[in-house]
Scaffold this motif. Structure first.
Motif, mmCIF file in Angstrom:
data_model
loop_
_atom_site.group_PDB
_atom_site.id
_atom_site.type_symbol
_atom_site.label_atom_id
_atom_site.label_comp_id
_atom_site.label_asym_id
_atom_site.label_seq_id
_atom_site.Cartn_x
_atom_site.Cartn_y
_atom_site.Cartn_z
ATOM 1 N N LEU A 73 0.852 -1.185 0.000
ATOM 2 C CA LEU A 73 0.000 0.000 0.000
ATOM 3 C C LEU A 73 0.892 1.240 0.000
ATOM 4 O O LEU A 73 1.643 1.481 0.946
ATOM 5 N N GLU A 74 0.799 1.997 -1.084
ATOM 6 C CA GLU A 74 1.722 3.115 -1.308
ATOM 7 C C GLU A 74 1.126 4.468 -0.928
ATOM 8 O O GLU A 74 1.831 5.360 -0.447
ATOM 9 N N GLU A 75 -0.182 4.640 -1.166
ATOM 10 C CA GLU A 75 -0.828 5.919 -0.887
ATOM 11 C C GLU A 75 -2.240 5.688 -0.346
ATOM 12 O O GLU A 75 -2.927 4.746 -0.743
ATOM 13 N N PRO A 185 -8.257 0.216 8.405
ATOM 14 C CA PRO A 185 -7.354 -0.500 9.319
ATOM 15 C C PRO A 185 -5.917 -0.578 8.832
ATOM 16 O O PRO A 185 -5.002 -0.752 9.640
ATOM 17 N N LYS A 186 -5.675 -0.465 7.518
ATOM 18 C CA LYS A 186 -4.325 -0.558 6.973
ATOM 19 C C LYS A 186 -3.664 0.825 6.951
ATOM 20 O O LYS A 186 -4.332 1.856 6.919
ATOM 21 N N SER A 187 -2.346 0.816 6.944
ATOM 22 C CA SER A 187 -1.583 2.065 6.820
ATOM 23 C C SER A 187 -0.568 1.914 5.693
ATOM 24 O O SER A 187 -0.305 0.806 5.208
ATOM 25 N N ILE A 188 -0.011 3.026 5.268
ATOM 26 C CA ILE A 188 0.958 3.012 4.174
ATOM 27 C C ILE A 188 2.136 2.102 4.538
ATOM 28 O O ILE A 188 2.673 2.162 5.646
ATOM 29 N N GLY A 189 2.524 1.267 3.586
ATOM 30 C CA GLY A 189 3.627 0.330 3.807
ATOM 31 C C GLY A 189 3.162 -1.085 4.087
ATOM 32 O O GLY A 189 3.962 -2.026 3.966
ATOM 33 N N ASN A 190 1.898 -1.253 4.462
ATOM 34 C CA ASN A 190 1.380 -2.599 4.680
ATOM 35 C C ASN A 190 1.202 -3.331 3.359
ATOM 36 O O ASN A 190 0.920 -2.723 2.325
ATOM 37 N N VAL A 191 1.348 -4.649 3.411
ATOM 38 C CA VAL A 191 1.073 -5.478 2.251
ATOM 39 C C VAL A 191 -0.418 -5.810 2.231
ATOM 40 O O VAL A 191 -0.979 -6.222 3.250
ATOM 41 N N GLU A 198 -10.118 -8.991 5.878
ATOM 42 C CA GLU A 198 -10.662 -7.684 6.242
ATOM 43 C C GLU A 198 -10.546 -6.730 5.060
ATOM 44 O O GLU A 198 -9.488 -6.644 4.426
ATOM 45 N N PRO A 199 -11.608 -6.004 4.717
ATOM 46 C CA PRO A 199 -11.533 -5.051 3.612
ATOM 47 C C PRO A 199 -10.664 -3.842 3.974
ATOM 48 O O PRO A 199 -10.390 -3.584 5.151
ATOM 49 N N LEU A 200 -10.239 -3.130 2.938
ATOM 50 C CA LEU A 200 -9.483 -1.896 3.181
ATOM 51 C C LEU A 200 -10.345 -0.864 3.899
ATOM 52 O O LEU A 200 -9.863 -0.106 4.741
ATOM 53 N N THR A 201 -11.615 -0.822 3.571
ATOM 54 C CA THR A 201 -12.579 0.052 4.240
ATOM 55 C C THR A 201 -13.969 -0.310 3.742
ATOM 56 O O THR A 201 -14.124 -1.180 2.873
#
Length: 381
Positions: A73-75, A185-191, A198-201
């Motif tokens: 996840l880049e942005e 729930p995810k942040s930049i840098g996570n795979v 779990e969905p991104l949102t």
């Protein structure tokens, strides 16, 4: 000295006797009028009985946003709770590997195009020789077959390139609908992966909202029969419903039941229904809770204020007045509540009965009441 012969003493005694007689007359007069208490006359009026059901709120369009390709996840272009429009970029996955795959696929397309051009040239070159019978038709069939192979190879390469382009486009995740962003729930840098549980949102369009609620099988049958009964004298179920919010307030926009699950849940004996509400101010969001209020309309009902009733064990009583204004305690049978009033069975009370509405702690059967008329109860609708 004989005090009885004293004129002053005689006057005092006579005055005392007169005052006592006057006071006794006043007490008898008050006693005859009875205990002054507020009284109302009953009448038949229309009323609404409420049924409450716990509901969960969801946007009409509620979408899980999931990655279609794997990567870092880049942005993250938006924030939680932000309103986004359809087509707006939400997330960016590292696209470099997919860009290289796409370039490789396009190079293969160009190679296959060159092979097709060569095969086409061979066909065009040999056609005059066939026409002049210089070479056999068998050779021409072989060349044309090579041309078809080259054409199929190009189409296959183009399909692979299109697939690589789709994967490349998937690295930018865009909003499929207008709505509000949920938790991220995810942040930049996570795979992130396509197989993530779990969905991104979650993205919710809440211009209109659905409220899902369940009722028992018996309630469902009762309401369906009442809804479909065309007899005007029967009670009716209002197809418009209200929503009680978590703070106890009534939502300003009314709703309507527009769907049900179509089957009874055997494990719970209940059926799920759905009500739709307008939400122009986007006050309500997916995940909110509330209560659905359904109304049963009584065309003719006898209403009794709850404050006019007393309880003895599990029974309800009121004090009615007879023609001599003497109070009598009477048990009543209620069918439910309408606002601050009980809906009373007509076998318990009849229109024009008079009941005491307050001061019940001072009353008992047989006590005479001086009515302070409060009028009649009117419709609660």
């Amino acid at each position: 000295m004989n005090y009885l012969n004293n004129p002053n003493t005689k006057f005092a005694i006579i005055l005392a006797l007169c005052l006592a007689a006057f006071t006794s007359c006043r007490e008898e007069e008050v006693e005859d009028e009875g205990l002054p208490l507020p009284v109302i006359s009953l009448q038949e009026t229309s009323a609404a009985k409420n049924f409450e059901y716990i509901g969960s709120i969801e946007g009409v369009e509620s979408v899980e946003i999931r990655p279609q390709v794997d990567g870092i996840l880049e942005e993250i272009y938006v924030d939680e709770g932000e309103f986004v429009e359809k087509g707006q970029p939400l997330f960016k996955i590292n696209s470099q590997p997919y860009m290289e795959d796409y370039k490789n696929a396009m190079a293969n397309v160009n190679l296959e195009k060159a092979k097709l051009e060569k095969a086409k040239s061979d066909v065009e070159r040999l056609q005059p020789l066939i026409d002049n019978e210089v070479i056999s038709e068998v050779r021409m069939k072989s060349v044309k077959a090579d041309y078809q192979v080259a054409l199929s190879s190009l189409q296959q390469a183009q399909a692979q390139a299109a697939n690589m382009r789709i994967n490349l486009d998937f690295t930018t995740i865009k909003a499929p609908v207008n709505g509000f962003m949920g938790r991220i729930p995810k942040s930049i840098g996570n795979v992130v992966k396509k197989t993530d549980s779990e969905p991104l949102t979650n993205l919710s369009n809440v211009n209109d909202i659905y409220v899902y609620f369940s009722m028992s099988e018996s309630d469902y049958l009762y309401f369906e029969r009442a809804k479909n009964d065309k007899t005007s004298k029967k009670n009716k179920v209002n197809d418009q419903v209200k929503l009680v919010l978590a703070d106890g307030s009534i939502y300003e926009h009314g709703g309507k039941i527009d769907a049900n699950s179509g089957q009874i849940d055997r494990s719970t004996g209940s059926i799920t229904l759905r009500a739709k509400f307008n939400n122009p101010d986007t006050l309500l969001r997916s995940g909110n809770t509330g209560k659905i209020l359904m109304e049963e309309i009584y065309p003719s009902a006898i209403l009794v204020p709850q404050s006019a009733t007393t309880f003895i064990q599990d029974k309800k009583f009121v004090f009615i007045l007879d023609e001599n204004n003497v109070a009598q305690r009477r048990e009543i049978i209620t069918k439910g509540r309408s606002g601050d009033n009980y809906i009373v069975d007509s076998k318990s009370l009849s229109p024009k009965d008079r009941i005491v509405v307050s001061g019940l702690d001072k009353l008992a059967s047989g006590i005479k009441v001086k009515p302070i008329q409060r009028g009649q109860l009117t419709s609660s609708l």
